[in-house]
Design an enzyme around this catalytic site. Structure first.
Site, PDB file in Angstrom:
ATOM      1  CB  CYS A   1      -3.544   5.142  -0.780  1.00 55.57           C
ATOM      2  SG  CYS A   1      -2.545   4.153   0.466  1.00 55.57           S
TER       3      CYS A   1
ATOM      4  CD  GLU B   1      -7.328   5.923  -5.276  1.00 57.08           C
ATOM      5  OE1 GLU B   1      -6.767   5.953  -4.180  1.00 57.08           O
ATOM      6  OE2 GLU B   1      -7.792   4.900  -5.711  1.00 57.08           O
TER       7      GLU B   1
ATOM      8  CB  THR C   1     -11.709   0.037  -5.221  1.00 57.25           C
ATOM      9  OG1 THR C   1     -11.173   0.904  -4.131  1.00 57.25           O
ATOM     10  CG2 THR C   1     -12.844  -0.541  -4.605  1.00 57.25           C
ATOM     11  CB  ALA C   2     -11.790  -1.939 -10.374  1.00 61.28           C
ATOM     12  CB  THR C   3      -7.442  -4.546  -9.046  1.00 63.52           C
ATOM     13  OG1 THR C   3      -7.008  -3.684 -10.301  1.00 63.52           O
ATOM     14  CG2 THR C   3      -6.527  -5.896  -9.336  1.00 63.52           C
TER      15      THR C   3
ATOM     16  N   GLY D   1      -3.587  -2.284  -3.979  1.00 64.06           N
ATOM     17  CA  GLY D   1      -3.961  -1.581  -5.181  1.00 64.06           C
ATOM     18  C   GLY D   1      -5.198  -1.021  -5.250  1.00 64.06           C
TER      19      GLY D   1
ATOM     20  CD  GLU E   1      -3.843   0.410   1.455  1.00 64.65           C
ATOM     21  OE1 GLU E   1      -4.747   1.162   1.183  1.00 64.65           O
ATOM     22  OE2 GLU E   1      -2.565   0.393   1.375  1.00 64.65           O
TER      23      GLU E   1
ATOM     24  CE  LYS F   1       1.843  -8.533 -10.264  1.00 64.13           C
ATOM     25  NZ  LYS F   1       2.526  -7.294 -11.224  1.00 64.13           N
TER      26      LYS F   1
END
Length: 475
Positions: A282, A379, A228-230, A226, A248, A173
């Site tokens: 990133c 971030e 960090t929260a996800t 993606g 990552e 995806k």
């Protein structure tokens, strides 16, 4: 207006529920395509296709798989202009950047792993006259690859290339914000001779179809890049089914500039590491730590060089920076600049949205902030950097390590002993000394702390997308 489709079992197909999402062109702020809002039914179809293809692909000779991946790399190079144009329209980055970096690196990813699998060796332990043990790397089965919007085809291929090379079938995806190059890849895979069902591409929102890929019992490994929260949600979900997972995630990367550096080169490269791709990488050095003795001179030169950057139409060759990926993201970036002012920061340059159609923001330089303030800790992922002083090596290391992230760090010094000493002390998975963003695909890639777990790149990726199987034979 183009309406793209999912790629399942070697064919482009409409989403089962007939639902679509608008795809907005960042450079104009207008809708230029629609993408499938995929559902569980679409995922089940992709998984079924992958299951049927797995016996064919996993038992295909390594040489034949390699030839197919090499052919796919060739086709990406042949279609560089079309892919770069779609990526630029999709993402907002300058067209020249997509042509020079993103698409060529996508081709290199396939070519590297096409070569790596024919040179990937197994291990054997021999007990003379008694037994032989050998370890083979077996493909996992069906794997889920979920990629971000900032480097669409580059990071999409970075995941699926080693997965395919090891004989896995993939349900992938791309980001719903940047789907176009992944969409085009399906045709190229067919042209390269890849069997139907080996690569399946689903479009849609991460919280819906992305999460469904992670949850599906048939996906045995998840590679996610993606926020960090996800990433925490992905990791928690995958762990409940004991899936292999590589994450990552974000970064708040320090760029440490010592007084004994090559100042001209440090300034020049620091501008690139701050604002390339609109700061939406990133690995960008968003916290510049400068030794007191050269702080004022570095600041002066850094501002001068930043002022030379042209923010403009991604299609224009003279644009150094294009548009941010979405209006929502632009609002987020701007909110951090406003926060920086509230936290006592001084805006040395930029800090405003440009008055034009699309999502354009000036490169922004801020100084005078405490190392522990939110602007220096969280971030932002945009063209915003902070300048910070330090007086000695110990302080530089402490400030560099002061965030919850540990993805990358850049160090500027001509002192070889210091370069090694500081590199070993900084808590980052990737260290660049007197350079930035130089990559050798043979080396592992990934971060520490909240920047993720697992490693991509080189043999690390091949090992992740396979399982060790030990065979013991009694002599």
């Amino acid at each position: 207006m183009q309406k793209i489709q999912n790629f399942i079992n070697g064919k482009y197909v409409d989403p089962m529920k007939g639902q679509y999402i608008d795809n907005v062109e960042p450079g104009t702020g207008k809708v230029f395509a629609q993408i499938p809002n995929s559902s569980q039914e679409d995922l089940d179809n992709a998984v079924a296709a992958a299951k049927d293809a797995f016996p064919i692909w996993s038992t295909m000779s390594v040489d034949k798989r390699s030839r197919i991946l090499h052919k796919l790399a060739d086709l990406i190079e042949d279609h560089l202009d079309d892919l770069a144009l779609m990526e630029s329209r999709d993402n907002g980055k300058p067209l020249w950047l997509a042509k020079a970096v993103d698409i060529p690196r996508a081709s290199s990813n396939f070519r590297f792993y096409a070569s790596a699998i024919v040179n990937f060796s197994s291990e054997a332990q021999v007990s003379e006259g008694f037994m032989v043990n050998y370890t083979r790397r077996a493909p996992i089965g069906i794997v889920g690859c979920i990629s971000p919007w900032n480097l669409p085809l580059y990071l999409f291929s970075w995941k699926i290339a080693p997965a395919l090379a090891m004989g896995n079938c993939v349900v992938a995806k791309p980001s719903e914000l940047t789907p176009m190059t992944a969409h085009l890849l399906g045709n190229l895979a067919n042209e390269a001779g890849m069997p139907a069902g080996v690569l399946n591409i689903l479009h849609g929102e991460g919280k819906e179809i992305g999460q469904a890929i992670v949850e599906h019992e048939a996906t045995k490994a998840i590679s996610f890049t993606g926020g960090t929260a996800t990433g925490k949600v992905v990791g928690a979900t995958a762990s409940q089914q004991f899936k292999k997972v590589s994450l990552e995630l974000g970064g708040k990367n320090p760029n440490i500039v010592f007084a004994d550096c090559d100042l001209e080169e440090a300034v020049k490269t620091s501008v690139k590491s701050s604002f390339t791709n609109q700061g939406e990488i990133c690995l960008c050095g968003s916290r510049i730590l400068i030794e007191d003795a050269i702080y004022e001179e570095f600041k002066k030169r850094f501002i001068e060089e930043t002022k030379k950057l042209k923010v403009g139409d991604p299609m224009e060759a003279g644009s150094n920076m294009g548009a941010l990926v979405s209006e929502e993201h632009l609002i987020k970036v701007d909110s951090y600049v406003k926060l920086a002012k509230e936290e006592g920061g001084a805006i040395l340059h930029g800090g405003i949205r440009l008055e034009k159609e699309g999502f354009y923001y000036e490169p922004t330089i801020i100084e005078g902030l405490d190392e522990n303030c939110r602007t220096n800790q969280e971030e932002i992922f945009g063209p915003v950097v902070t300048l910070n002083r330090f007086s000695n090596e110990k302080e530089a290391i402490r400030v560099a390590n002061s965030t919850r992230y540990g993805l990358s760090c850049t160090i500027w010094t001509t002192n070889l002993k210091r370069a090694h000493r500081v590199s070993h002390a900084v808590q980052s998975g990737i260290i660049w000394v007197n350079c930035w963003l130089l990559r050798d695909l043979r080396t592992p890639f990934g971060g520490m702390k909240d920047s993720g777990i697992g490693r991509e790149g080189g043999n690390e990726a091949l090992r992740f997308f396979s399982e060790p199987q030990n065979v013991c034979i009694k002599l």
